[in-house]
Motif scaffolding. Structure first.
Motif, PDB file in Angstrom:
ATOM      1  N   TRP A  35     -25.597-104.269 -88.385  1.00  0.00           N
ATOM      2  CA  TRP A  35     -24.764-104.383 -86.861  1.00  0.00           C
ATOM      3  C   TRP A  35     -24.265-102.850 -86.910  1.00  0.00           C
ATOM      4  CZ3 TRP A  35     -20.312-102.510 -85.094  1.00  0.00           C
ATOM      5  CH2 TRP A  35     -19.535-103.231 -83.907  1.00  0.00           C
ATOM      6  N   THR A  47     -30.701-108.443 -81.471  1.00  0.00           N
ATOM      7  CA  THR A  47     -30.508-109.253 -82.619  1.00  0.00           C
ATOM      8  C   THR A  47     -31.693-110.508 -82.839  1.00  0.00           C
ATOM      9  OG1 THR A  47     -29.477-111.273 -81.540  1.00  0.00           O
ATOM     10  CG2 THR A  47     -27.892-109.465 -82.203  1.00  0.00           C
ATOM     11  N   ALA A  76     -20.351-108.560 -86.737  1.00  0.00           N
ATOM     12  CA  ALA A  76     -21.783-108.862 -87.265  1.00  0.00           C
ATOM     13  C   ALA A  76     -22.079-110.155 -87.464  1.00  0.00           C
ATOM     14  CB  ALA A  76     -21.963-108.003 -88.595  1.00  0.00           C
TER      15      ALA A  76
END
Length: 172
Positions: free
Chosen positions: A83, A99, A73
């Motif tokens: 995550w 992300t 993560a």
């Protein structure tokens, strides 16, 4: 029946248990506190539907697995919950999970493709309005071919990036 879960520090739990013991136990005291809060009506202007998740998923992991999860993560720039949710959504919906840094990169690619598209439109407009012969036309055609190559390269990079994202969240 719905279930509510509350996390409390140990000291507060001990004090609540002491107060609840004289009122029939934890569940009875909590139920009466909740009923009292629910009976207090909100003004009409503040009343609005509450949106919430339908279900909560809790995981218990060993120390080693949790450490690996937190490392993954952190490398992705996400919290462990973000995550884990991204991993589950990837598997359920078969779509990329970006992300924050990936999303910024994709916005940059989109901006560049728009810039190229504007240039191509300007060239096409010039070709449509002017009668070009000889070297001038040849130069414009070379520039159009260069833009087409640039667009293909960006699209290939975009495809590779999406495939890399899909591969990351897939089975290893």
């Amino acid at each position: 029946m719905d279930r509510l879960t509350v996390r409390l520090p140990p000291d507060l739990t001990r004090r609540f248990d002491a107060a609840a013991a004289m009122r029939g136990g934890r569940s009875r005291l909590l139920r009466s506190l909740i009923e009292g809060a629910a009976q207090a009506s909100l003004p009409a202007s503040e009343a609005r539907p509450v949106t919430r998740l339908e279900a909560k998923l809790s995981l218990r992991l060993g120390v080693e697995d949790l450490a690996v999860l937190e490392g993954e993560a952190a490398r992705a720039g996400l919290s462990r919950t973000q995550w884990t949710v991204a991993l589950i959504r990837r598997r359920l919906h078969d779509r990329p999970q970006l992300t924050p840094s990936e999303a910024i990169a994709f916005i940059g690619v989109q901006r560049e493709l728009r810039r190229i598209g504007v240039n191509i439109n300007q060239i096409a407009r010039a070709l449509n309005t002017a009668v070009l012969e000889g070297q001038v036309l040849d130069l414009e055609m070379v520039q159009l071919a260069a833009f087409a190559d640039e667009i293909r390269a960006h699209l290939g990079g975009l495809r590779d990036a999406f495939q890399g994202n899909l591969d990351y969240w897939s089975d290893r």
